[in-house]
Design an enzyme around this catalytic site. Sequence first.
Site, PDB file in Angstrom:
ATOM      1  N   ASP A 231       9.812  -6.248  -8.249  1.00  0.00           N
ATOM      2  CA  ASP A 231      10.927  -5.207  -7.945  1.00  0.00           C
ATOM      3  C   ASP A 231      10.510  -3.897  -7.564  1.00  0.00           C
ATOM      4  O   ASP A 231       9.285  -3.277  -7.960  1.00  0.00           O
ATOM      5  CB  ASP A 231      11.628  -4.912  -9.339  1.00  0.00           C
ATOM      6  CG  ASP A 231      12.948  -4.350  -9.281  1.00  0.00           C
ATOM      7  OD1 ASP A 231      13.930  -4.682  -8.700  1.00  0.00           O
ATOM      8  OD2 ASP A 231      13.158  -3.184  -9.842  1.00  0.00           O
ATOM      9  N   GLU A 294      -7.111 -16.153 -10.138  1.00  0.00           N
ATOM     10  CA  GLU A 294      -7.992 -16.757 -11.267  1.00  0.00           C
ATOM     11  C   GLU A 294      -7.362 -18.041 -11.715  1.00  0.00           C
ATOM     12  O   GLU A 294      -7.873 -18.716 -12.490  1.00  0.00           O
ATOM     13  CB  GLU A 294      -8.141 -15.724 -12.354  1.00  0.00           C
ATOM     14  CG  GLU A 294      -9.142 -14.515 -12.088  1.00  0.00           C
ATOM     15  CD  GLU A 294      -9.010 -13.475 -13.197  1.00  0.00           C
ATOM     16  OE1 GLU A 294      -8.532 -13.842 -14.253  1.00  0.00           O
ATOM     17  OE2 GLU A 294      -9.194 -12.320 -12.847  1.00  0.00           O
TER      18      GLU A 294
HETATM   19  C1  NOJ Z   1      16.057  -3.766  -7.168  1.00  0.00           C
HETATM   20  C2  NOJ Z   1      16.966  -4.856  -7.996  1.00  0.00           C
HETATM   21  O1  NOJ Z   1      17.134  -5.821  -7.062  1.00  0.00           O
HETATM   22  C3  NOJ Z   1      18.183  -4.067  -8.172  1.00  0.00           C
HETATM   23  O2  NOJ Z   1      19.253  -4.918  -8.960  1.00  0.00           O
HETATM   24  C4  NOJ Z   1      17.981  -2.912  -9.230  1.00  0.00           C
HETATM   25  O3  NOJ Z   1      18.812  -2.281  -9.393  1.00  0.00           O
HETATM   26  C5  NOJ Z   1      16.627  -1.792  -8.647  1.00  0.00           C
HETATM   27  N1  NOJ Z   1      15.718  -2.585  -7.832  1.00  0.00           N
HETATM   28  C6  NOJ Z   1      16.192  -1.310  -9.814  1.00  0.00           C
HETATM   29  O4  NOJ Z   1      15.212  -1.987 -10.671  1.00  0.00           O
END
Ligand code: NOJ
Length: 585
Positions: A231, A294
């Site tokens: 993310d 690894e």
């Molecule tokens: C991207 C994620 O896909 C989204 O749903 C989220 O709100 C933001 N990152 C923050 O984590």
Amino acid sequence: MTRIDSTPAPASATEAITVHAASAVEGSWWRDAVIYQVYPRSFADSNGDGVGDLPGVTAHLDHLVELGVDALWLSPFYRSPQKDAGYDVADYRDVDPLFGTLEDFDVLLEAAHARGVRVVVDLVPNHTSDQHVWFQAALAAEEGSPERGRYLFRDGRGAGGEEPPNNWQSIFGGPAWTRTTRADGTPGQWYLHLFDSSQPDLDWSNPEVRSEFEDVLRFWLDRGVDGFRVDVAHGMVKADGLPDWDGHVAMVDGTETPDADGTEAVNGSGNSGPMFDQDGVHEIYRAWRRILDEYEGDRAMVAEAWVEPLSRLARYVRPDEMHQAFNFSFLVAGWDAARLRGVVESSFRANDAVGAPTTWVLSNHDVVRHASRLGLAEPENRPNGLFATDPQPDAELGLRRARAASLLMLGLPGSSYVYQGEELGLPEHTTLEDVVRQDPAFFRTGGAEAGRDGCRIPMPWAVDAPAYGFSPDGAAWLPQPASYAAHAADVERATPGSTFDLYRTALRVRKAEALGTGDLAWLGVFADDPHVVALRNRDVVVLANLGDAPVALPPGAEVLVASGELTDDAGATAVPSDTAVWYRA
Ligand code: NOJ
């Protein structure tokens, strides 16, 4: 005059313009995988609380097997107060009771593996929940303490520190800083949160943060996961000194930034500024890659990085970093032949240069579903959700185009992502009542943006069951629109020509023809056509007609799969408007 008379599609490969050579690298599943995104809270609810859960995913694995995907990616199911639907993690090593238990996860993993389906989990390293033990300790600790040093606490500006440390805005709206209150009740330092105030950003210059996440990686690798979706992979390192920035930060905005020299596809999906795409972020991924390497079994990482141009995004997938990055430039290209060709070419140019596979995606849990987006008057615009009072998408046109767009996508070499429900042709819920909305973006923009709830509606599994079979007794955390009845999985699975049938057939042919590791050449006659995208992948032609006039197939073309009814015009098979086809000529 229709294009039937004027420009028949060529049958000969000699008229082709090569863009990408077939992949020579064997044995890396992620290079050509079709990966299905499961958004757990909306997939299937096994215990009747109205929220999907891990046993619900396990119970529906055969849907994925019948569809023919290679892997599933699970959006976050970790312990979380759910302020941002689980992207606010309080404990990275446990399952939230809402979704089940660690044992439920192990059962799901084993059941998926038994079916030959790999499992990728989400990793949220840019920020934690404010309920994470680290953040609670930081709030309780002294300014300047090691506890605070894991996050980005700063003194405010102005004589009394009453102004935020810089002018950054949260992607969800409002300031990216929140001021703390000291134990004695006086105002204290500020902390940075690029998203909601309940999602404080970690300080990735702190070695303790790095080692903690390396340990989290190992925790899930040891359990047997096949990889990670990372993310905000472009956001973890911020520019030194956290300088002010006056640019526009938005995850979903409508801007378009044409590139200067026409060599890079730039569609305005990129976040830039001192909080994004800093060079220092790559060292983190090199360290992570060493850890993945690894482990046995070809584990993979995919970057969620809204970075443009594509040559800049390709830096995340250099040989010693991540394996894939989501190609959001493709997602935002709209329904425009020239723009789609531009993105496809730029993607291969950038990724081939570093030896990485190109990926494709049209929908996810953050954007208006493509069955609705492509039915908007301006499909290249990306509103952050839709209100009932907004101009509504043309549902029939949107679905028709979505099916064509998906068939085009699945015919491209590389790896494709399918968001749960798109295989059923699900539309966005565009008429949700504001009282049921849950996305922090709706609240932080003071209701100016609808937010992402409309693409996160619980799945319809059975047309005649309560909540269309999402949960045992009809509970659902967001209401489903009546239009979902026509898209219920049990109906679609049994209906020839349904969207599910289209995806299932396309995935079968894609595998049989090895299109995922194939090559790509434009058919010369359509190379500059404003209405047609036509390419050859191995000996299969993928043709999408985005214009109004039908396009004739060459005599004797063997149609393998089509996104809609083909027409017969004066003895020639023709591809009508907003339809795509795969054929062998
Ligand atoms: C991207 C994620 O896909 C989204 O749903 C989220 O709100 C933001 N990152 C923050 O984590």
